[in-house]
Every structure is written in structure tokens, then in C-alpha cells.
Design an enzyme around this catalytic site. Structure first.
Site, short mmCIF file in Angstrom:
data_model
loop_
_atom_site.label_atom_id
_atom_site.label_comp_id
_atom_site.label_asym_id
_atom_site.label_seq_id
_atom_site.Cartn_x
_atom_site.Cartn_y
_atom_site.Cartn_z
N THR A 7 90.10 24.85 52.04
CA THR A 7 89.97 25.86 50.98
C THR A 7 90.75 27.10 51.34
O THR A 7 90.88 27.45 52.51
CB THR A 7 88.49 26.23 50.71
OG1 THR A 7 88.45 27.23 49.69
CG2 THR A 7 87.79 26.77 51.95
N ASN A 9 89.85 29.86 49.47
CA ASN A 9 88.96 30.87 48.91
C ASN A 9 88.12 31.46 50.04
O ASN A 9 87.31 30.76 50.65
CB ASN A 9 88.07 30.19 47.84
CG ASN A 9 87.09 31.15 47.20
OD1 ASN A 9 86.47 31.98 47.86
ND2 ASN A 9 86.93 31.03 45.90
N ASP A 69 84.90 21.49 45.78
CA ASP A 69 85.30 21.88 44.44
C ASP A 69 84.02 22.22 43.70
O ASP A 69 83.05 21.46 43.74
CB ASP A 69 86.08 20.80 43.71
CG ASP A 69 86.87 21.42 42.56
OD1 ASP A 69 87.82 22.18 42.82
OD2 ASP A 69 86.51 21.18 41.38
N SER A 70 84.02 23.37 43.07
CA SER A 70 82.78 23.86 42.50
C SER A 70 83.05 24.67 41.26
O SER A 70 84.21 25.00 40.96
CB SER A 70 82.04 24.71 43.54
OG SER A 70 82.94 25.60 44.18
N ASP A 153 78.76 35.29 41.29
CA ASP A 153 77.43 35.54 41.85
C ASP A 153 76.66 36.69 41.18
O ASP A 153 75.45 36.56 40.95
CB ASP A 153 77.51 35.79 43.36
CG ASP A 153 77.66 34.49 44.14
OD1 ASP A 153 77.46 33.42 43.53
OD2 ASP A 153 77.96 34.54 45.34
N HIS A 178 74.20 25.46 45.20
CA HIS A 178 74.92 24.20 44.99
C HIS A 178 75.67 23.81 46.27
O HIS A 178 75.63 22.67 46.70
CB HIS A 178 75.88 24.38 43.81
CG HIS A 178 76.74 25.62 43.88
ND1 HIS A 178 76.22 26.86 44.17
CD2 HIS A 178 78.09 25.80 43.77
CE1 HIS A 178 77.20 27.74 44.20
NE2 HIS A 178 78.35 27.12 43.95
P1 ITT Z 1 89.97 26.32 46.72
O1 ITT Z 1 90.41 25.33 45.66
O2 ITT Z 1 91.08 26.77 47.62
O3 ITT Z 1 88.78 25.82 47.49
P2 ITT Z 1 89.14 27.91 44.42
O4 ITT Z 1 88.51 29.25 44.27
O5 ITT Z 1 90.39 27.63 43.60
O6 ITT Z 1 89.45 27.66 45.98
P3 ITT Z 1 87.67 25.95 42.89
O7 ITT Z 1 88.85 25.41 42.20
O8 ITT Z 1 86.62 24.98 43.39
O9 ITT Z 1 88.06 26.80 44.16
O10 ITT Z 1 87.00 27.01 41.93
C1 ITT Z 1 85.67 27.35 42.09
C2 ITT Z 1 85.41 28.65 41.35
O11 ITT Z 1 84.06 28.62 40.88
C3 ITT Z 1 85.50 29.84 42.30
O12 ITT Z 1 86.77 30.41 42.33
C4 ITT Z 1 84.43 30.77 41.73
O13 ITT Z 1 84.98 31.50 40.67
C5 ITT Z 1 83.40 29.80 41.17
N1 ITT Z 1 82.36 29.54 42.18
C6 ITT Z 1 82.18 28.41 42.92
N2 ITT Z 1 81.15 28.53 43.76
C7 ITT Z 1 80.68 29.77 43.56
C8 ITT Z 1 79.63 30.50 44.15
O14 ITT Z 1 78.89 30.01 45.12
N3 ITT Z 1 79.42 31.74 43.70
C9 ITT Z 1 80.16 32.27 42.72
N4 ITT Z 1 81.19 31.67 42.13
C10 ITT Z 1 81.45 30.42 42.55
#
Ligand code: ITT
Length: 196
Positions: A7, A9, A69-70, A153, A178
């Protein structure tokens, strides 16, 4: 065995590292290895996208890779933004811009039910793969509350705790989130896999 977290992020990286190290799983970040692989998330499900990221980083690093992925699925938006949560509103928005857009789009909407979903995928250099999923139910608040966490959040309200994810400590969030649930399930599967 060392795992690379697939990741970019920082919020996810922080949470995944903390949870996995609590279970004794040793992790490194792509940054630690000097890897920057931008994976196109072309899947239509969280599980597909997680596996795309895990495979790509595993190949680049030559180490087993764990991806997350979330996203946030809002009932009144037919499950959106879902897999598009990171891209909601287009490229120009930051986390705050995205959750303010969400609040605007739900203005006047009394159906506030939502859930966060997380798929974890792990790819090993030999081709073996593991998957796990987790979910946390809640509602979308009417205004942002709290400075903790990342992403959506501050607007994700957990009725049982009467707080948003943004008002929880990292430990409180991971205990019910999650991601916390998906990683707990993943660690069990990993232990079974490593015994074989
Ligand atoms: P990577 O693909 O590099 O892991 P990303 O941010 O692009 O990073 P995702 O495509 O999985 O990841 O997008 C998930 C988005 O969902 C993330 O950017 C947040 O905006 C939101 N998200 C996921 N989990 C979260 C959490 O625990 N709290 C708040 N927002 C969350």
C-alpha cells in the site's frame, strides 16, 4: 518470514503495521525497499483489487506481499462509493474534500446506514495466495467529528460507541474496524498455511 505491505496509503500502512506486529507478523513498507509500483485497480470487487496489488508488489519485491483494498459503502448511494472510495469526486480532492462531498451528497437524506469493507490478499513468490475479508457497520454522521484516523473516519459513526472512527484511538478503531477484522481473520489463515 518478512512481508511487504502493498500500500502507498500512509493511514493504511500505519494501521496494518500496528495490527500485524501485534500478531507477531514482521512487515516492511514498499518505501523501505525503494519500491514504487502503481497498480491499476481494474477489479470490480475489493477482493479482486486487493489481489492485483498483492501480486504486483510480491513480484516487484520478491517477498510475500499483503494488500488491503477497502472502501465505504453507503446504502443511500447504492453501495457507493465502494471500490471507488479513494477516487470519489475525482483526482483533485483530499480526504476532507471527499468526506465533505459525501456529506453534501447525503444532505436531506435520512437513510444514513453504511459500512466499511476490507479485503486482504496475500501473494507468495511461489504462487500461493491467501484472502480474508472484514466489515464494520455504522452510519454517516451529519457533520465531521474527531481528528483521528484517515479518509472518511470523521464521518463514519459507530452507534454502539456513540463516536465516529475519527474520535477513536488507533487501538479502539482496530478492535472493531473492517481492517482489524479482516487482518485478524487473515492472521488465522496465515498460521494454518505456515503450519502446512
Ligand atoms: P492503496 O491502494 O495504495 O492501498 P488507496 O488509498 O488507493 O491506497 P484503496 O483503493 O483501497 O486504497 O481505497 C480505499 C479508500 O477507502 C481510502 O483511500 C479511504 O478513502 C477509504 N478508507 C478505507 N479504509 C478506511 C478507513 O479505515 N478509514 C477511513 N477511510 C477508509
Amino acid at each position: 518470514m518478512k512481508f511487504v505491505l502493498a500500500t502507498h496509503n500512509p493511514g493504511k500502512l500505519r494501521e496494518m503495521s500496528a495490527i500485524l506486529s501485534q500478531f507477531g507478523v514482521e512487515v516492511v513498507s514498499p518505501g523501505d525497499l525503494g519500491i514504487t509500483v502503481d497498480v491499476e485497480e481494474t477489479g470490480t470487487t475489493f477482493a479482486e483489487n486487493a489481489m492485483l496489488k498483492a501480486r504486483a508488489i510480491c513480484e516487484a519485491a520478491g517477498l510475500p506481499a499483503i494488500a488491503d483494498d477497502s472502501g465505504l459503502c453507503v446504502d443511500a448511494l447504492n453501495g457507493g462509493p465502494g471500490v471507488y472510495s479513494a477516487r470519489y469526486g475525482g483526482e483533485g480532492l483530499d480526504d476532507r474534500g471527499r468526506y465533505m462531498l459525501l456529506l453534501n451528497n447525503l444532505r436531506g437524506q435520512t437513510t444514513r446506514a453504511a459500512h466499511f469493507a476490507c479485503a486482504i490478499a496475500c501473494a507468495f513468490p511461489g504462487g500461493d495466495e491467501l484472502t480474508a475479508e472484514g466489515r464494520c457497520d455504522g452510519t454517516i454522521a451529519f457533520a465531521p467529528m474527531g481528528e483521528g484516523g484517515f479518509g472518511y473516519d470523521p464521518v463514519f459513526f459507530v452507534p454502539e460507541l456513540k463516536k465516529t472512527f475519527g474520535q477513536l484511538t488507533a487501538e479502539e478503531k482496530s478492535a472493531i474496524s473492517h481492517r482489524g477484522r479482516a487482518l485478524a481473520d487473515f492472521v488465522k489463515k496465515l498460521a494454518t498455511y505456515l503450519k502446512k
